[in-house]
Motif scaffolding. Structure first.
Motif, PDB file in Angstrom:
ATOM      1  N   HIS A  68      50.661  41.455  41.317  1.00  0.00           N
ATOM      2  CA  HIS A  68      49.623  41.327  40.279  1.00  0.00           C
ATOM      3  C   HIS A  68      49.994  40.130  39.412  1.00  0.00           C
ATOM      4  O   HIS A  68      50.412  40.264  38.262  1.00  0.00           O
ATOM      5  CB  HIS A  68      49.563  42.617  39.452  1.00  0.00           C
ATOM      6  N   HIS A  70      49.596  36.580  37.390  1.00  0.00           N
ATOM      7  CA  HIS A  70      48.673  35.778  36.583  1.00  0.00           C
ATOM      8  C   HIS A  70      49.420  34.526  36.142  1.00  0.00           C
ATOM      9  O   HIS A  70      49.933  34.444  35.026  1.00  0.00           O
ATOM     10  CB  HIS A  70      48.221  36.545  35.346  1.00  0.00           C
ATOM     11  N   LYS A 184      38.690  38.118  42.481  1.00  0.00           N
ATOM     12  CA  LYS A 184      38.952  39.230  41.566  1.00  0.00           C
ATOM     13  C   LYS A 184      37.688  39.663  40.838  1.00  0.00           C
ATOM     14  O   LYS A 184      36.995  38.861  40.232  1.00  0.00           O
ATOM     15  CB  LYS A 184      40.007  38.789  40.544  1.00  0.00           C
ATOM     16  N   ASP A 320      51.058  42.485  35.711  1.00  0.00           N
ATOM     17  CA  ASP A 320      50.229  41.819  34.710  1.00  0.00           C
ATOM     18  C   ASP A 320      51.082  41.023  33.715  1.00  0.00           C
ATOM     19  O   ASP A 320      50.813  41.018  32.508  1.00  0.00           O
ATOM     20  CB  ASP A 320      49.427  42.883  33.942  1.00  0.00           C
TER      21      ASP A 320
HETATM   22 ZN   LIG Z   1      45.640  41.624  35.435  1.00  0.00          ZN
END
Ligand SMILES: [Zn+2]
Length: 412
Positions: A68, A70, A184, A320
């Motif tokens: 996950h 970013h 996404k 995240d």
């Molecule tokens: Zn996320």
């Protein structure tokens, strides 16, 4: 960076091969970008023409996968950014910096959960793959798609995303055009950002089915932010390959995930949740509501993850990272949280982050294990992460980091 025209042999190492089995003493030979031989029980791999590296009884293991990722979420262990926005030039350079930071911390693969810039990740991936800059193997994404709405549900918000199946399909096709692989969608909202939003569906069934059809047509993968039970169900039905969170999955959703376990991956993304609970905000910033939401999500995830695991669903760490209180670079913290909250042993958590990592990257036949024929993405770790997985949070314990047969970090 050193090229490996010269084969490399790791000797005097204990090998965690990604299967989840305990480390065994052995040797590994690397030629070009692949593992060509693995020996155990006192046997040797061929040493011919090789540079031999004494691993000092450390553990040699596959590189980690962040499920996950970013890279455009700006904050990292090297750079605190108060908030989520940066001017485009800084954002692009920060993403490149974060890619290098993930690799510095042992993450040789990253599956993107969406970006703050449309084409940053495809461009970054091309730069990394051509050897132009350090970073993990990247499944690149574009902007997170959310429909037009009245408030900021997510930092990936953009205005020009129209409603309706045709607009959704056009967005997927647009991702293909710019070279993104994972698309996404915010299938449900996010209560941490807007109270109650996790239970709201942001798309209709027709829109999600159109997304699924377009993704199959163009060979793309759909990735969904899905808290609500209905979001999980629609995500599975539409053929989403990766579903994040799944917090409120009910029995019907669990059954659907189980039936789709050969196609779907679930990443609960617990790092951000624990970070929210742990955060001490500055006085002007009220996190009361976010912390309440995080406590509820954590309680549910503690029951959900073991249940999904029992049903054979593939679950991956990845949390995240990139928010101001949850920086990029701290990604290995997730492994410790899996041990603490989900009943995983360290070796089981490492299996999820390595062998299953190869699967989510779409390279199960060649990535995420220490086996002959597999790509040489390897970490040499001082100490035994299968005894204490928290070791991996200390990048100085990573004595060598190899990606695709090249050292990103040379052994001393
Ligand atoms: Zn996320």
């Amino acid at each position: 960076m050193t090229t490996t025209a010269t084969p490399i042999v790791f000797t005097n190492v204990r090998i965690f091969d990604g299967s989840g089995a305990p480390p065994f003493a052995g040797e590994v030979r690397v030629e070009a970008n692949r593992i060509t031989a693995v020996a155990r029980d006192g046997a040797h791999v061929p040493h011919e023409n090789a540079r031999v590296i004494d691993g000092g009884s450390g553990v040699l293991m596959p590189g980690l996968t962040e499920a996950h990722a970013h890279l455009t979420w700006p904050t990292s262990v090297e750079q605190f950014v108060p908030g989520m926005s940066l001017p485009p030039e800084e954002l692009t350079l920060t993403a490149a910096r974060n890619a290098r930071i993930l690799l510095d911390h042992g993450f040789t693969s990253a599956y993107s959960a969406g970006a703050l810039g449309k084409r940053i990740e495809p461009a970054l991936k091309a730069m990394i793959d051509s050897g132009g800059m350090p970073g993990p193997r990247l499944v690149a994404s574009s902007l997170e798609r959310e429909p037009p709405n009245d408030g900021a549900l997510d930092p990936g918000k953009v205005d020009e995303h129209g409603a309706g199946p045709a607009n959704v399909a056009a967005f997927v096709r647009g991702c293909k055009d710019i070279g993104a692989q994972a698309v996404k969608f915010l299938i449900s909202g996010e209560s941490a950002l807007k109270p109650g939003a996790s239970q709201q569906l942001l798309y209709t069934e027709e829109e999600l089915m159109a997304a699924g059809e377009a993704a199959r047509e163009h060979g793309l993968w759909l990735t969904g932010h899905a808290h609500a039970a209905a979001a999980v169900k629609l995500g599975v039905k539409a053929g989403f390959r990766v579903l994040y969170h799944c917090t409120y999955a009910d029995d019907e959703a669990l059954d659907l995930l189980e039936a789709a376990r050969g196609q779907v991956f679930v990443a609960p993304s617990i790092g951000i949740i624990q970070a929210t609970l742990d955060a001490t905000p500055p006085p002007h910033f009220d996190m009361t509501h976010m912390k309440q939401d995080a406590a509820e999500v954590l309680a549910r995830q503690k029951a959900l993850v073991p249940e999904l695991r029992k049903r054979g669903v593939r679950l991956l760490p990845g949390g995240d990272y990139g928010f101001p209180f949850n920086p990029n670079g701290r990604n290995a913290w997730d492994l410790k949280l899996w041990v603490r909250h989900f009943g995983y042993t360290p070796a089981e958590a490492l299996h999820a982050a390595t062998a299953l990592g190869g699967e989510i990257m779409g390279q199960s036949h060649e990535l995420g294990r220490v086996q002959p024929g597999y790509l040489a993405d390897l970490l040499l770790v001082e100490g035994d992460p299968t005894a204490d997985v928290a070791i991996l949070q200390n990048r100085h314990a990573l004595k060598a980091i190899m990606k695709d047969g090249r050292f990103h970090k040379e052994p001393a």
